[in-house]
Write a protein that holds these residues in place. Structure first.
Motif, mmCIF file in Angstrom:
data_model
loop_
_atom_site.group_PDB
_atom_site.id
_atom_site.type_symbol
_atom_site.label_atom_id
_atom_site.label_comp_id
_atom_site.label_asym_id
_atom_site.label_seq_id
_atom_site.Cartn_x
_atom_site.Cartn_y
_atom_site.Cartn_z
ATOM 1 N N ARG A 43 45.426 19.974 56.944
ATOM 2 C CA ARG A 43 45.525 19.021 55.829
ATOM 3 C C ARG A 43 44.193 18.866 55.102
ATOM 4 N N SER A 44 43.099 18.902 55.838
ATOM 5 C CA SER A 44 41.776 18.828 55.199
ATOM 6 C C SER A 44 41.529 20.062 54.339
ATOM 7 N N GLN A 46 43.883 21.878 52.920
ATOM 8 C CA GLN A 46 44.742 21.715 51.749
ATOM 9 C C GLN A 46 44.089 20.794 50.724
ATOM 10 N N ALA A 47 43.478 19.719 51.187
ATOM 11 C CA ALA A 47 42.822 18.780 50.281
ATOM 12 C C ALA A 47 41.632 19.428 49.578
ATOM 13 N N GLY A 50 42.935 21.757 46.854
ATOM 14 C CA GLY A 50 43.495 21.065 45.699
ATOM 15 C C GLY A 50 44.736 21.755 45.176
ATOM 16 N N ARG A 51 45.226 21.267 44.040
ATOM 17 C CA ARG A 51 46.400 21.868 43.412
ATOM 18 C C ARG A 51 46.019 22.405 42.054
#
Length: 84
Positions: A43-44, A46-47, A50-51
């Motif tokens: 999750r880190s 993924q953060a 970004g998107r």
């Protein structure tokens, strides 16, 4: 700061891999193993990614036109040449 304690991967390393073209946690894992042991850092990662920062994601989201296929395909029913 460490993102992945299992393999000692830092935020800077993840960002460097992202700058080099990694767009997903799986691609980060391929580059440095982060996220492949306990999974607590996924999750880190993924953060940090970004998107919308990945050109391929923009292509998949339909914001870029699809590329034309290369060459013309052969007709499905074309006969094969006979052996001599």
């Amino acid at each position: 700061m460490y993102v992945c304690s299992c393999f000692g991967v830092t935020e800077k390393q993840v960002k460097d891999h992202a700058d080099a073209g990694a767009c997903t946690p799986r691609e980060i894992a391929s580059a440095c193993k982060a996220g492949t042991d306990c999974g607590g850092c996924v999750r880190s990662i993924q953060a940090l990614l970004g998107r919308g920062n990945c050109p391929r994601r923009e292509l998949l989201d339909g914001r870029w036109p699809a590329q034309e296929p290369a060459g013309r395909p052969e007709p499905a029913g074309s006969p094969l040449p006979e052996a001599a």
